[in-house]
Design an enzyme around this catalytic site. Sequence first.
Site, mmCIF file in Angstrom:
data_model
loop_
_atom_site.group_PDB
_atom_site.id
_atom_site.type_symbol
_atom_site.label_atom_id
_atom_site.label_comp_id
_atom_site.label_asym_id
_atom_site.label_seq_id
_atom_site.Cartn_x
_atom_site.Cartn_y
_atom_site.Cartn_z
ATOM 1 N N TYR A 161 4.523 -1.793 0.013
ATOM 2 C CA TYR A 161 4.782 -1.662 1.445
ATOM 3 C C TYR A 161 4.089 -0.396 1.922
ATOM 4 O O TYR A 161 4.576 0.714 1.686
ATOM 5 C CB TYR A 161 6.285 -1.587 1.675
ATOM 6 C CG TYR A 161 6.748 -1.617 3.118
ATOM 7 C CD1 TYR A 161 5.891 -1.893 4.170
ATOM 8 C CD2 TYR A 161 8.089 -1.377 3.426
ATOM 9 C CE1 TYR A 161 6.336 -1.927 5.476
ATOM 10 C CE2 TYR A 161 8.548 -1.415 4.733
ATOM 11 C CZ TYR A 161 7.670 -1.693 5.750
ATOM 12 O OH TYR A 161 8.112 -1.724 7.053
ATOM 13 N N LYS A 190 2.043 -5.395 2.031
ATOM 14 C CA LYS A 190 2.275 -5.444 3.471
ATOM 15 C C LYS A 190 1.647 -4.197 4.075
ATOM 16 O O LYS A 190 2.053 -3.068 3.775
ATOM 17 C CB LYS A 190 3.773 -5.477 3.791
ATOM 18 C CG LYS A 190 4.067 -5.435 5.295
ATOM 19 C CD LYS A 190 5.540 -5.313 5.621
ATOM 20 C CE LYS A 190 5.717 -5.262 7.142
ATOM 21 N NZ LYS A 190 7.121 -5.033 7.539
#
Length: 344
Positions: A161, A190
């Site tokens: 992330y 992400k």
Amino acid sequence: MAAITPPNQSSEDLLQPVTRLPNGVYVPMLAFFTPQDEVDVPATQRQAARLMAAGVSGLVIHGSNGEAVHMSRRERRTIIEVVADTVRHETDSHVPVPIIAGCAAMSLRETVELCHESKEAGATHALILPPGYYAGIISKDQIVAYFHSVADQSPLPVLIYNFPAAANGVDLDSDTLLRIAAHPRVVGVKLTCGNTGKLARMVGEVPKVRGGRDDFFVAGGSADFILQGLVVGGHGTISGFANLAPRACVKICELYEDGRLKEARELQHEVAKGDWPAIRYGFVGVKAAMPFFHGAAEASCAVPRLPFTPLDENGPAVREIQQGMSGVLAIETALAAAAAAAAE
């Protein structure tokens, strides 16, 4: 750049082969609370069912929109259990729907504990921020080693992330991300940094560090560049705005896959316009918009936990949100009506 060979896996969980996450829209779910400040189970169930009906590919629990930092470990586990149970009841497919749980902590030990607890509660993957508390003195090598150690010990496959605002400014460049991605149980990223050049580099280079395998999911982290990510080969989006307009986000992907680029661009423009106030006001703004998109019944449960307070429903921020999202609200309403008519 040489690929890093991780240590041998030993447990049964860690030896299981991983497959790439399905393409599409993944939604970092909001967290819902009762007026007594308890986890609102019915509201959580409603939202999970609503999102599955809209055709999203998977759900993310305890992302930045999910207020995990405002919850106890017990509450975090409860929400995963509720979502996993709802997904099982809402889907007929024998293929499990991905449920990605935010499991990041500042130490390796606690992060791995969260991964184990999340798997026990029903999660299928773990989303991990870089440990940014000591951002000024942590090195890239230490960050790579941290992610590889998590992947070695986590019973869940790991997604990176990259969100500098939630990691004390730590922004992983593409070279560092590729080093982390060399681990076979790191299965996606992400990119909430919004860097589409980084996204393009990841799509192009990651198979080289994974032995030619196409098993790594690359997604943007905001609804305002879904189409841009798809054009360079990305696999979808993990977008908080999809809490409000999941059908519109899914439609962008469908239009692109059908080669209808003019329509995809027009829809992306409207979604980007609507996403801007959500970006400006964060999860508090997304919660303020829940009643506009999903009905007045969602007003009481969509209240942030202290230290945050709800936006004044008659104030300028809410007027800005309503105005900025009005176009995509009309589109979302029309898409829902069309889906209902088709199901009759």
